[in-house]
Design a protein around this motif. Structure first.
Motif, mmCIF file in Angstrom:
data_model
loop_
_atom_site.group_PDB
_atom_site.id
_atom_site.type_symbol
_atom_site.label_atom_id
_atom_site.label_comp_id
_atom_site.label_asym_id
_atom_site.label_seq_id
_atom_site.Cartn_x
_atom_site.Cartn_y
_atom_site.Cartn_z
ATOM 1 N N CYS A 78 64.813 26.178 69.703
ATOM 2 C CA CYS A 78 64.469 25.270 69.082
ATOM 3 C C CYS A 78 63.896 26.164 67.570
ATOM 4 O O CYS A 78 62.883 27.161 68.356
ATOM 5 N N SER A 130 59.495 19.486 66.844
ATOM 6 C CA SER A 130 59.112 20.782 67.055
ATOM 7 C C SER A 130 57.531 20.713 68.057
ATOM 8 O O SER A 130 57.861 22.144 68.272
ATOM 9 N N CYS A 180 69.909 18.743 64.702
ATOM 10 C CA CYS A 180 69.788 20.223 64.679
ATOM 11 C C CYS A 180 70.720 21.238 64.712
ATOM 12 O O CYS A 180 71.647 20.729 65.144
ATOM 13 N N PRO A 223 68.454 17.505 71.517
ATOM 14 C CA PRO A 223 67.480 17.593 71.235
ATOM 15 C C PRO A 223 66.521 16.334 72.177
ATOM 16 O O PRO A 223 65.378 16.535 72.241
#
Length: 177
Positions: A67, A84, A34, A44
Protein backbone atom coordinates in the motif's frame (compact mmCIF):
# COMPACT_ATOMS: atom_id res chain seq x y z
CA UNK A 1 -9.33 -19.25 10.25
CA UNK A 2 -8.54 -18.39 13.87
CA UNK A 3 -11.52 -17.01 15.76
CA UNK A 4 -10.19 -16.21 19.23
CA UNK A 5 -7.67 -13.40 19.02
CA UNK A 6 -8.78 -12.28 15.55
CA UNK A 7 -11.91 -10.71 17.03
CA UNK A 8 -9.41 -8.74 19.07
CA UNK A 9 -7.59 -7.78 15.85
CA UNK A 10 -10.89 -6.51 14.43
CA UNK A 11 -11.46 -4.47 17.58
CA UNK A 12 -7.89 -3.18 17.50
CA UNK A 13 -8.30 -2.07 13.88
CA UNK A 14 -11.53 -0.26 14.72
CA UNK A 15 -10.10 1.35 17.85
CA UNK A 16 -6.79 2.43 16.28
CA UNK A 17 -8.07 3.62 12.89
CA UNK A 18 -11.74 4.44 13.43
CA UNK A 19 -12.55 2.14 10.49
CA UNK A 20 -15.18 -0.55 11.13
CA UNK A 21 -14.55 -3.55 8.82
CA UNK A 22 -18.23 -4.49 8.99
CA UNK A 23 -19.17 -1.32 7.09
CA UNK A 24 -17.50 -2.72 3.96
CA UNK A 25 -19.99 -4.49 1.70
CA UNK A 26 -17.34 -5.82 -0.72
CA UNK A 27 -18.18 -3.67 -3.75
CA UNK A 28 -14.55 -3.89 -4.87
CA UNK A 29 -14.16 -0.20 -5.76
CA UNK A 30 -11.01 0.03 -3.64
CA UNK A 31 -9.45 -2.90 -5.49
CA UNK A 32 -10.52 -1.53 -8.88
CA UNK A 33 -8.75 1.76 -8.24
CA UNK A 34 -5.71 0.57 -6.32
CA UNK A 35 -2.45 0.95 -8.27
CA UNK A 36 -0.97 -1.97 -6.29
CA UNK A 37 -3.94 -4.37 -6.59
CA UNK A 38 -2.93 -7.72 -8.04
CA UNK A 39 0.71 -7.34 -7.06
CA UNK A 40 0.27 -8.93 -3.64
CA UNK A 41 -1.42 -11.98 -2.25
CA UNK A 42 -4.76 -10.31 -1.45
CA UNK A 43 -6.82 -7.65 -3.16
CA UNK A 44 -7.47 -4.56 -1.04
CA UNK A 45 -11.16 -5.33 -0.41
CA UNK A 46 -10.18 -8.83 0.75
CA UNK A 47 -8.33 -7.27 3.69
CA UNK A 48 -11.67 -6.06 5.07
CA UNK A 49 -13.30 -9.40 4.26
CA UNK A 50 -10.70 -11.34 6.24
CA UNK A 51 -11.22 -8.97 9.17
CA UNK A 52 -14.99 -9.41 8.91
CA UNK A 53 -14.56 -13.19 9.01
CA UNK A 54 -12.37 -12.98 12.09
CA UNK A 55 -9.26 -14.11 10.23
CA UNK A 56 -5.75 -12.86 10.99
CA UNK A 57 -4.48 -13.46 7.45
CA UNK A 58 -4.02 -9.69 6.86
CA UNK A 59 -1.19 -9.75 9.44
CA UNK A 60 0.66 -12.33 7.34
CA UNK A 61 -0.22 -10.82 3.95
CA UNK A 62 2.08 -8.87 1.63
CA UNK A 63 -0.68 -6.48 0.48
CA UNK A 64 -0.48 -4.09 3.47
CA UNK A 65 3.24 -3.65 2.70
CA UNK A 66 2.48 -2.74 -0.90
CA UNK A 67 0.00 0.00 0.00
CA UNK A 68 1.41 3.36 -1.07
CA UNK A 69 -1.13 5.40 0.90
CA UNK A 70 -2.45 7.18 -2.20
CA UNK A 71 -5.99 7.33 -0.72
CA UNK A 72 -7.62 6.12 -3.97
CA UNK A 73 -9.42 3.46 -1.95
CA UNK A 74 -10.85 6.02 0.46
CA UNK A 75 -11.91 8.31 -2.39
CA UNK A 76 -13.71 5.52 -4.25
CA UNK A 77 -15.33 3.84 -1.22
CA UNK A 78 -19.12 4.44 -1.06
CA UNK A 79 -18.89 3.79 2.70
CA UNK A 80 -16.04 6.32 3.08
CA UNK A 81 -13.75 3.72 4.66
CA UNK A 82 -10.04 4.57 4.74
CA UNK A 83 -8.33 1.30 3.88
CA UNK A 84 -4.87 2.91 3.79
CA UNK A 85 -5.22 3.73 7.51
CA UNK A 86 -6.03 0.06 8.12
CA UNK A 87 -3.00 -0.96 6.04
CA UNK A 88 -0.78 1.34 8.16
CA UNK A 89 -2.11 -0.30 11.31
CA UNK A 90 -1.66 -3.82 9.92
CA UNK A 91 1.98 -3.11 9.02
CA UNK A 92 2.71 -1.79 12.52
CA UNK A 93 0.87 -4.68 14.17
CA UNK A 94 2.64 -7.28 12.01
CA UNK A 95 5.98 -5.78 13.05
CA UNK A 96 4.92 -5.79 16.70
CA UNK A 97 3.76 -9.42 16.55
CA UNK A 98 6.63 -10.60 14.37
CA UNK A 99 4.36 -11.84 11.58
CA UNK A 100 5.88 -9.85 8.70
CA UNK A 101 5.83 -12.15 5.65
CA UNK A 102 9.20 -13.13 4.18
CA UNK A 103 8.37 -11.32 0.92
CA UNK A 104 7.90 -8.06 2.86
CA UNK A 105 10.86 -8.18 5.25
CA UNK A 106 12.95 -5.69 3.26
CA UNK A 107 9.93 -3.36 3.11
CA UNK A 108 9.55 -3.70 6.88
CA UNK A 109 13.20 -2.80 7.40
CA UNK A 110 12.83 0.25 5.16
CA UNK A 111 9.66 1.28 7.01
CA UNK A 112 11.39 1.01 10.40
CA UNK A 113 14.55 2.85 9.31
CA UNK A 114 12.50 5.58 7.61
CA UNK A 115 10.30 6.22 10.64
CA UNK A 116 13.20 6.03 13.10
CA UNK A 117 15.13 8.66 11.15
CA UNK A 118 12.14 11.01 10.93
CA UNK A 119 11.47 10.63 14.65
CA UNK A 120 15.14 11.12 15.55
CA UNK A 121 15.81 14.26 13.52
CA UNK A 122 12.42 15.60 12.50
CA UNK A 123 13.39 15.24 8.84
CA UNK A 124 14.86 12.72 6.45
CA UNK A 125 18.39 12.72 5.14
CA UNK A 126 18.44 10.49 2.07
CA UNK A 127 22.11 9.58 2.39
CA UNK A 128 21.59 8.46 5.98
CA UNK A 129 18.43 6.55 5.08
CA UNK A 130 20.18 4.72 2.24
CA UNK A 131 23.25 3.87 4.31
CA UNK A 132 21.24 2.60 7.30
CA UNK A 133 18.88 0.61 5.09
CA UNK A 134 21.79 -1.00 3.26
CA UNK A 135 23.44 -1.91 6.56
CA UNK A 136 20.21 -3.33 8.00
CA UNK A 137 19.65 -5.47 4.90
CA UNK A 138 23.28 -6.62 4.96
CA UNK A 139 24.03 -5.18 1.53
CA UNK A 140 26.22 -2.19 2.43
CA UNK A 141 27.44 -1.50 -1.11
CA UNK A 142 24.06 -1.67 -2.84
CA UNK A 143 23.63 1.34 -5.17
CA UNK A 144 27.01 2.73 -4.10
CA UNK A 145 28.03 3.25 -7.72
CA UNK A 146 25.24 5.84 -8.13
CA UNK A 147 26.50 8.00 -5.25
CA UNK A 148 29.23 10.03 -7.07
CA UNK A 149 26.85 11.03 -9.85
CA UNK A 150 24.10 12.01 -7.38
CA UNK A 151 26.55 14.11 -5.36
CA UNK A 152 27.99 15.77 -8.46
CA UNK A 153 24.52 16.77 -9.69
CA UNK A 154 23.49 18.03 -6.25
CA UNK A 155 20.73 15.43 -5.85
CA UNK A 156 22.01 14.40 -2.42
CA UNK A 157 23.44 16.68 0.23
CA UNK A 158 25.72 15.53 2.98
CA UNK A 159 24.93 16.75 6.48
CA UNK A 160 21.88 18.82 7.23
CA UNK A 161 20.29 20.22 10.33
CA UNK A 162 17.89 18.68 12.78
CA UNK A 163 14.46 20.26 13.01
CA UNK A 164 13.92 22.07 16.28
CA UNK A 165 12.00 19.95 18.74
CA UNK A 166 12.09 16.46 17.15
CA UNK A 167 10.96 15.22 20.55
CA UNK A 168 7.49 16.59 19.74
CA UNK A 169 7.40 14.36 16.64
CA UNK A 170 8.37 11.38 18.79
CA UNK A 171 5.59 12.13 21.26
CA UNK A 172 3.00 12.44 18.46
CA UNK A 173 4.17 9.30 16.64
CA UNK A 174 1.70 6.47 16.70
CA UNK A 175 3.25 3.21 17.79
CA UNK A 176 1.35 0.04 18.54
CA UNK A 177 1.28 -0.86 22.22
Amino acid sequence: MVLGSSATLRAQVTRATGQNPFRCYQCGNCSAGCPMAGRGDLLPHQIFRHLQLGDEEPLRAVQPWLCVGCQTCATRCPQELDLSAVMDFLRAEAMRRGTVPAAARRMAIFNRVFLDRILAAGRLREIELGALYNLQTRSPFQNLSALPSLLRRGKIRLGGRTVRGPGAARRRAWRPA
